[in-house]
Design an enzyme around this catalytic site. Structure first.
Site, PDB file in Angstrom:
ATOM      1  N   SER A  41     -39.072 -22.516  43.651  1.00  0.00           N
ATOM      2  CA  SER A  41     -39.577 -22.471  42.279  1.00  0.00           C
ATOM      3  C   SER A  41     -38.787 -23.496  41.472  1.00  0.00           C
ATOM      4  CB  SER A  41     -39.483 -21.055  41.710  1.00  0.00           C
ATOM      5  OG  SER A  41     -38.180 -20.712  41.348  1.00  0.00           O
ATOM      6  N   HIS A 144     -40.864 -16.520  46.179  1.00  0.00           N
ATOM      7  CA  HIS A 144     -39.954 -16.272  47.298  1.00  0.00           C
ATOM      8  C   HIS A 144     -40.491 -15.248  48.291  1.00  0.00           C
ATOM      9  CE1 HIS A 144     -36.329 -17.624  44.628  1.00  0.00           C
ATOM     10  NE2 HIS A 144     -37.136 -18.609  44.941  1.00  0.00           N
ATOM     11  N   GLN A 152     -39.596 -12.806  39.813  1.00  0.00           N
ATOM     12  CA  GLN A 152     -39.052 -13.393  41.043  1.00  0.00           C
ATOM     13  C   GLN A 152     -37.860 -12.635  41.627  1.00  0.00           C
ATOM     14  OE1 GLN A 152     -38.795 -17.885  41.454  1.00  0.00           O
ATOM     15  NE2 GLN A 152     -36.617 -17.408  41.401  1.00  0.00           N
ATOM     16  N   GLU A 153     -36.931 -12.225  40.742  1.00  0.00           N
ATOM     17  CA  GLU A 153     -35.710 -11.619  41.288  1.00  0.00           C
ATOM     18  C   GLU A 153     -35.223 -10.441  40.450  1.00  0.00           C
ATOM     19  OE1 GLU A 153     -32.768 -14.800  41.686  1.00  0.00           O
ATOM     20  OE2 GLU A 153     -34.385 -16.176  42.233  1.00  0.00           O
ATOM     21  N   GLU A 195     -34.623 -15.047  49.977  1.00  0.00           N
ATOM     22  CA  GLU A 195     -33.196 -14.911  49.685  1.00  0.00           C
ATOM     23  C   GLU A 195     -32.608 -13.624  50.256  1.00  0.00           C
ATOM     24  OE1 GLU A 195     -32.772 -15.412  45.458  1.00  0.00           O
ATOM     25  OE2 GLU A 195     -33.217 -17.556  45.573  1.00  0.00           O
ATOM     26  N   ASP A 231     -34.190 -12.427  37.233  1.00  0.00           N
ATOM     27  CA  ASP A 231     -34.620 -13.824  37.078  1.00  0.00           C
ATOM     28  C   ASP A 231     -36.138 -13.770  37.045  1.00  0.00           C
ATOM     29  OD1 ASP A 231     -35.284 -16.452  37.043  1.00  0.00           O
ATOM     30  OD2 ASP A 231     -34.357 -16.981  38.961  1.00  0.00           O
ATOM     31  N   GLU A 272     -32.656 -14.323  33.372  1.00  0.00           N
ATOM     32  CA  GLU A 272     -32.784 -15.767  33.586  1.00  0.00           C
ATOM     33  C   GLU A 272     -34.245 -16.170  33.404  1.00  0.00           C
ATOM     34  OE1 GLU A 272     -30.993 -16.783  37.334  1.00  0.00           O
ATOM     35  OE2 GLU A 272     -32.324 -18.493  37.593  1.00  0.00           O
ATOM     36  N   ASP A 299     -32.371 -21.624  33.599  1.00  0.00           N
ATOM     37  CA  ASP A 299     -32.358 -22.291  34.917  1.00  0.00           C
ATOM     38  C   ASP A 299     -33.347 -23.452  34.836  1.00  0.00           C
ATOM     39  OD1 ASP A 299     -32.643 -23.072  37.561  1.00  0.00           O
ATOM     40  OD2 ASP A 299     -33.538 -21.224  38.256  1.00  0.00           O
ATOM     41  N   LYS A 324     -27.042 -25.467  39.328  1.00  0.00           N
ATOM     42  CA  LYS A 324     -27.419 -25.745  40.711  1.00  0.00           C
ATOM     43  C   LYS A 324     -27.128 -27.218  40.950  1.00  0.00           C
ATOM     44  CE  LYS A 324     -31.370 -22.522  41.076  1.00  0.00           C
ATOM     45  NZ  LYS A 324     -32.801 -22.377  40.690  1.00  0.00           N
ATOM     46  N   HIS A 352     -26.990 -20.650  44.269  1.00  0.00           N
ATOM     47  CA  HIS A 352     -27.660 -21.103  45.487  1.00  0.00           C
ATOM     48  C   HIS A 352     -29.112 -21.490  45.151  1.00  0.00           C
ATOM     49  CE1 HIS A 352     -29.430 -16.793  46.448  1.00  0.00           C
ATOM     50  NE2 HIS A 352     -29.672 -17.173  45.217  1.00  0.00           N
ATOM     51  N   ARG A 353     -29.869 -21.906  46.180  1.00  0.00           N
ATOM     52  CA  ARG A 353     -31.309 -22.097  46.068  1.00  0.00           C
ATOM     53  C   ARG A 353     -31.970 -21.115  47.042  1.00  0.00           C
ATOM     54  NH1 ARG A 353     -32.814 -26.604  42.743  1.00  0.00           N
ATOM     55  NH2 ARG A 353     -34.629 -25.241  42.643  1.00  0.00           N
ATOM     56  N   SER A 354     -33.282 -20.975  46.916  1.00  0.00           N
ATOM     57  CA  SER A 354     -33.942 -20.037  47.834  1.00  0.00           C
ATOM     58  C   SER A 354     -33.900 -20.543  49.279  1.00  0.00           C
ATOM     59  CB  SER A 354     -35.374 -19.773  47.390  1.00  0.00           C
ATOM     60  OG  SER A 354     -36.070 -20.980  47.203  1.00  0.00           O
ATOM     61  N   LYS A 375     -24.525 -16.707  41.757  1.00  0.00           N
ATOM     62  CA  LYS A 375     -25.759 -16.125  42.285  1.00  0.00           C
ATOM     63  C   LYS A 375     -25.943 -16.670  43.698  1.00  0.00           C
ATOM     64  CE  LYS A 375     -30.161 -17.045  40.859  1.00  0.00           C
ATOM     65  NZ  LYS A 375     -31.523 -16.836  40.329  1.00  0.00           N
TER      66      LYS A 375
HETATM   67  P1  PGA Z   1     -35.497 -21.828  43.823  1.00  0.00           P
HETATM   68  O1  PGA Z   1     -35.344 -20.730  42.707  1.00  0.00           O
HETATM   69  O2  PGA Z   1     -36.571 -21.282  44.735  1.00  0.00           O
HETATM   70  O3  PGA Z   1     -36.000 -23.031  43.098  1.00  0.00           O
HETATM   71  O4  PGA Z   1     -34.198 -22.036  44.498  1.00  0.00           O
HETATM   72  C1  PGA Z   1     -34.265 -19.896  42.547  1.00  0.00           C
HETATM   73  C2  PGA Z   1     -34.159 -19.570  41.090  1.00  0.00           C
HETATM   74  O5  PGA Z   1     -35.151 -19.675  40.356  1.00  0.00           O
HETATM   75  O6  PGA Z   1     -33.075 -19.254  40.618  1.00  0.00           O
HETATM   76 ZN    ZN Z   2     -34.061 -19.086  38.468  1.00  0.00          ZN
END
Ligand code: PGA
Ligand code: ZN
Length: 399
Positions: A41, A144, A152-153, A195, A231, A272, A299, A324, A352-354, A375
């Protein structure tokens, strides 16, 4: 001056089974190694992850230009090294070299310089006074996961100053959530997303209730606060001027009220990306409403970019920023964003990233830059690579 003696790049697997780059840099007889993660994302304002020709083209440019130009350079002169990466790239957003090639190189150089100075990276970068709280994804959806929540989270934030306590608390919340999901959804398959967070057929508030109760239960057992967090990655479901959830759509004003309501009713410690990445004013309204009791973290809104953050600070859009490294491409640029955040009293959350590798560097960066939180997930090999490194850093410091 530890001169850079050799550089090497290779293609390695990431946690989604995609290819990414890993860079080795030798300086002062020591090898520093770093790999690039990848997002699913991704924010619009991030640097470009790969050149048009993908990972292979990034590797070709590395071998032909980066390795040649960095050989002999001073590994301890991070700003010069990162300046060379920008010069080779020649664009404003790493579109030619790829931000992922840049970030793996930049961090590998820092790690080689730290090694040559006989110091762990966090110490070489001047940190080590406090530890970040781990922020772990325990229920996931959005980009994810297939068939999960719109949000998302759903995360747990274990607030103990010692990583050897806090990362286990998040691990226990992750387990408690699984037990509760099994009870609520008998006979249903429950999987894990990118994740390592649980994915289940749940409404957003239902998922939040599960996480809140797991945080409370584990907090009582361990005797320190564990707070729920979200998030929302709201840009991912902002379509045609509305926030489009499975069951309804909300205007931006209603979205602000909805999120403020969640913060109040569920005691969220952090939210977030509650709104679209272009909506600085909406973020400011939310921060005004609940910013005293909750961290509003940008973010996609800031993309670790100092110009975006400056704009956010002027608009009072948030009170915290996600960091990031591969969103901006070099350690020097990232450090500039972190300094700006600190000057403005914004908290930083190293992330981190996913799509991840077993690279552990962000644990060092979180400690070095005094991040409020890190995170990095709650479970899964590429996630625990960072969490376990945090435990090792604590041990190194005699914690
Ligand atoms: P990402 O997203 O899939 O771009 O790593 C993680 C996030 O939104 O924090
Ligand atoms: Zn995010």
């Amino acid at each position: 001056m530890p001169a850079i003696e050799a550089l090497r790049v290779r293609t390695i697997l990431d946690s989604r089974g995609d290819a990414t780059v890993e860079v080795d840099v030798r300086a002062g007889g020591v090898v520093g190694r770093a790999a690039a993660p990848s997002g699913a994302s991704r924010g619009t304002h991030e640097v470009v992850a790969w050149p048009k020709g993908g990972v292979d083209e990034g590797i070709a440019i590395f071998r032909k230009e980066v390795a040649a130009k960095l050989k002999g350079a001073d590994a301890a002169a991070q700003d010069e090294v990162d300046g060379i990466l920008h010069a080779i790239d020649g664009t404003a957003n790493f579109a030619r070299l790829g931000g992922n090639v840049a970030v793996a190189t930049s961090l590998a150089v820092a790690k080689a310089a730290a090694g040559a100075a006989r110091k762990p990276l966090f110490e070489y970068l001047g940190g080590g006074r406090s530890f970040p709280f781990p922020l772990g994804n325990v229920i996931g959806g959005g980009r994810h996961a297939i068939g999960g929540t719109d949000i998302q989270e759903f995360l747990s934030l274990a607030q103990h100053p010692s990583p050897s306590k806090s990362v286990f608390a998040n691990g226990r919340v992750h387990k408690a959530v699984a037990a509760e999901l099994k009870k609520r959804l008998p006979g249903e398959a429950i999987g894990r997303g990118d994740e390592g967070a649980w994915v289940a057929k749940l409404g957003n508030e239902e998922a939040l209730a599960v996480v809140v109760s797991a945080c409370k239960g584990v907090s009582k057992q361990v005797g320190f606060p564990i707070k729920p967090a979200l998030d929302m990655a709201a840009s991912e479901f902002f379509r045609g001027g509305k926030y489009v959830y499975k069951e309804r759509s909300l205007t931006p004003d209603r979205q602000v009220d909805f999120v403020a309501g969640l913060v109040e009713s569920y005691g969220l410690a952090l939210v977030e990306d509650p709104l679209d990445q272009e909506d600085f004013a909406g973020h400011a309204s939310l921060t005004e409403l609940v910013g005293e009791k909750c961290l509003i973290v940008g973010d996609d809104l800031f993309a670790t970019n100092p110009e975006r953050l400056r704009r956010g600070i002027e608009a009072s859009a948030a009170n915290a920023i996600l960091i990031k490294p591969n969103q901006i491409g070099t350690l020097t640029d990232m450090a500039q964003t972190v300094s700006l955040a600190k000057e403005a009293g914004y908290r930083t959350v190293m992330s981190h990233r996913s799509g991840e590798t077993t690279d552990e560097t962000i644990a060092h960066l979180a400690v070095a830059f005094g991040s409020y939180a890190i995170k990095a997930g709650a479970a899964g090999g590429e996630r625990i690579a960072k969490l376990n490194e945090l435990i090792r850093i604590e041990e190194h410091l005699g914690g």
